[in-house]
Motif scaffolding. Structure first.
Motif, PDB file in Angstrom:
ATOM      1  N   ILE A   1     -43.100 -44.769  22.177  1.00 36.37           N
ATOM      2  CA  ILE A   1     -43.826 -46.011  21.914  1.00 36.37           C
ATOM      3  C   ILE A   1     -44.627 -45.867  20.626  1.00 36.37           C
ATOM      4  O   ILE A   1     -44.633 -46.763  19.774  1.00 36.37           O
ATOM      5  N   GLY A   2     -45.283 -44.726  20.464  1.00 36.26           N
ATOM      6  CA  GLY A   2     -46.046 -44.467  19.249  1.00 36.26           C
ATOM      7  C   GLY A   2     -45.183 -44.494  18.005  1.00 36.26           C
ATOM      8  O   GLY A   2     -45.580 -45.017  16.960  1.00 36.26           O
ATOM      9  N   GLU A   3     -43.991 -43.956  18.103  1.00 36.37           N
ATOM     10  CA  GLU A   3     -43.077 -43.957  16.953  1.00 36.37           C
ATOM     11  C   GLU A   3     -42.624 -45.378  16.617  1.00 36.37           C
ATOM     12  O   GLU A   3     -42.582 -45.760  15.438  1.00 36.37           O
ATOM     13  N   VAL A   4     -42.279 -46.163  17.617  1.00 41.65           N
ATOM     14  CA  VAL A   4     -41.899 -47.564  17.383  1.00 41.65           C
ATOM     15  C   VAL A   4     -43.063 -48.307  16.737  1.00 41.65           C
ATOM     16  O   VAL A   4     -42.890 -49.019  15.736  1.00 41.65           O
TER      17      VAL A   4
ATOM     18  N   ARG B   1     -45.682 -49.720   9.687  1.00 39.77           N
ATOM     19  CA  ARG B   1     -45.475 -49.256   8.309  1.00 39.77           C
ATOM     20  C   ARG B   1     -44.618 -50.241   7.515  1.00 39.77           C
ATOM     21  O   ARG B   1     -44.969 -50.638   6.408  1.00 39.77           O
ATOM     22  N   VAL B   2     -43.518 -50.668   8.085  1.00 37.75           N
ATOM     23  CA  VAL B   2     -42.602 -51.550   7.368  1.00 37.75           C
ATOM     24  C   VAL B   2     -43.173 -52.968   7.264  1.00 37.75           C
ATOM     25  O   VAL B   2     -43.137 -53.581   6.194  1.00 37.75           O
ATOM     26  N   ALA B   3     -43.716 -53.486   8.336  1.00 37.00           N
ATOM     27  CA  ALA B   3     -44.195 -54.873   8.352  1.00 37.00           C
ATOM     28  C   ALA B   3     -45.449 -55.085   7.504  1.00 37.00           C
ATOM     29  O   ALA B   3     -45.669 -56.179   7.002  1.00 37.00           O
ATOM     30  N   HIS B   4     -46.250 -54.048   7.345  1.00 35.88           N
ATOM     31  CA  HIS B   4     -47.539 -54.217   6.677  1.00 35.88           C
ATOM     32  C   HIS B   4     -47.641 -53.491   5.342  1.00 35.88           C
ATOM     33  O   HIS B   4     -48.724 -53.393   4.778  1.00 35.88           O
ATOM     34  N   ARG B   5     -46.539 -53.023   4.815  1.00 33.25           N
ATOM     35  CA  ARG B   5     -46.605 -52.228   3.582  1.00 33.25           C
ATOM     36  C   ARG B   5     -47.171 -52.984   2.394  1.00 33.25           C
ATOM     37  O   ARG B   5     -47.743 -52.384   1.513  1.00 33.25           O
ATOM     38  N   GLY B   6     -47.058 -54.282   2.345  1.00 34.42           N
ATOM     39  CA  GLY B   6     -47.632 -55.036   1.243  1.00 34.42           C
ATOM     40  C   GLY B   6     -49.048 -55.529   1.514  1.00 34.42           C
ATOM     41  O   GLY B   6     -49.660 -56.150   0.641  1.00 34.42           O
TER      42      GLY B   6
ATOM     43  N   LEU C   1     -53.330 -45.803   9.056  1.00 36.45           N
ATOM     44  CA  LEU C   1     -53.153 -46.756  10.155  1.00 36.45           C
ATOM     45  C   LEU C   1     -51.861 -46.491  10.918  1.00 36.45           C
ATOM     46  O   LEU C   1     -51.813 -46.618  12.146  1.00 36.45           O
ATOM     47  N   THR C   2     -50.822 -46.107  10.204  1.00 35.85           N
ATOM     48  CA  THR C   2     -49.549 -45.763  10.836  1.00 35.85           C
ATOM     49  C   THR C   2     -49.715 -44.539  11.728  1.00 35.85           C
ATOM     50  O   THR C   2     -49.256 -44.523  12.880  1.00 35.85           O
ATOM     51  N   ASP C   3     -50.389 -43.512  11.219  1.00 41.03           N
ATOM     52  CA  ASP C   3     -50.625 -42.304  12.016  1.00 41.03           C
ATOM     53  C   ASP C   3     -51.448 -42.606  13.265  1.00 41.03           C
ATOM     54  O   ASP C   3     -51.175 -42.056  14.341  1.00 41.03           O
ATOM     55  N   GLU C   4     -52.449 -43.472  13.129  1.00 37.33           N
ATOM     56  CA  GLU C   4     -53.258 -43.838  14.291  1.00 37.33           C
ATOM     57  C   GLU C   4     -52.400 -44.492  15.374  1.00 37.33           C
ATOM     58  O   GLU C   4     -52.564 -44.209  16.555  1.00 37.33           O
ATOM     59  N   ARG C   5     -51.488 -45.340  14.974  1.00 39.87           N
ATOM     60  CA  ARG C   5     -50.632 -46.009  15.947  1.00 39.87           C
ATOM     61  C   ARG C   5     -49.644 -45.039  16.584  1.00 39.87           C
ATOM     62  O   ARG C   5     -49.325 -45.147  17.755  1.00 39.87           O
ATOM     63  N   ARG C   6     -49.191 -44.084  15.816  1.00 38.07           N
ATOM     64  CA  ARG C   6     -48.268 -43.073  16.343  1.00 38.07           C
ATOM     65  C   ARG C   6     -48.950 -42.234  17.425  1.00 38.07           C
ATOM     66  O   ARG C   6     -48.327 -41.857  18.412  1.00 38.07           O
TER      67      ARG C   6
END
Length: 178
Positions: free
Chosen positions: A24-27, A33-38, A48-53
């Motif tokens: 779940i963390g990886e998803v 990461r992809v949706a919010h990169r901009g 933020l990506t690491d926190e979600r992972r």
């Protein structure tokens, strides 16, 4: 629950178990990461990506988790999407979708729609009158998905600081169950 919705392979939707936390963390991390990169500076996006992972082991073990529902969608060998939702106290029987993410490799495949169909069935069975969710204004793919699923943007918005000192605007969506 297995559903097909124009998919080339079946999707299994089931309640999450503690052993799903890493997947779940990886998803969550990859979708974020992809949706919010901009929308965020690269160093903040990495953080933020690491926190979600890393968040889901403690989330699944929390007291709030018992009150809410976490469904995962499996396709092939593993978890490719999840939705986390539950009741909220707005004075009436209402709910909120706290998180809904699909791995970017599944975007546009119908996996998220199948997952939401299953979640909506449980929401309806729980007799919640309306369901709220919040999303970042710049998350256009997510906003389009919610609108296609029958959610409508309300007039409520809020600023959220994800830690970088630069608040982003989030907008509320709402859908009735009746």
């Amino acid at each position: 629950m297995v559903f097909r919705r124009g998919l080339d392979e079946p999707v299994l939707v089931r309640e999450a178990v503690p052993d799903d936390a890493e997947a779940i963390g990886e998803v969550h991390a990859e979708a974020w990461r992809v949706a919010h990169r901009g929308l965020f500076e690269s160093r903040w996006l990495r953080r933020l990506t690491d926190e979600r992972r890393d968040r889901w082991k403690s989330e699944i073990a929390s007291r709030e988790f018992v009150r809410n529902t976490l469904l995962v969608a499996e396709r092939g060998e593993g978890v490719v999407a999840f939705v986390y939702f539950g009741p909220v106290d707005y004075g009436v029987r209402e709910g909120e979708i706290f998180d809904l993410y699909a791995h970017p490799t599944t975007w546009g495949s119908g996996v998220a729609w199948t997952l939401m169909d299953n979640a909506w069935e449980l929401i309806t069975e729980a007799r919640l009158r309306r369901v709220h969710l919040w999303t970042i204004t710049g998350a256009n793919r997510a906003r389009h998905f919610y609108e296609s699923f029958g959610f409508a943007q309300t007039h409520r918005s809020r600023e959220t600081d994800f830690g970088d000192g630069r608040p982003v605007l989030e907008v509320e969506y709402l859908r009735s169950t009746g």
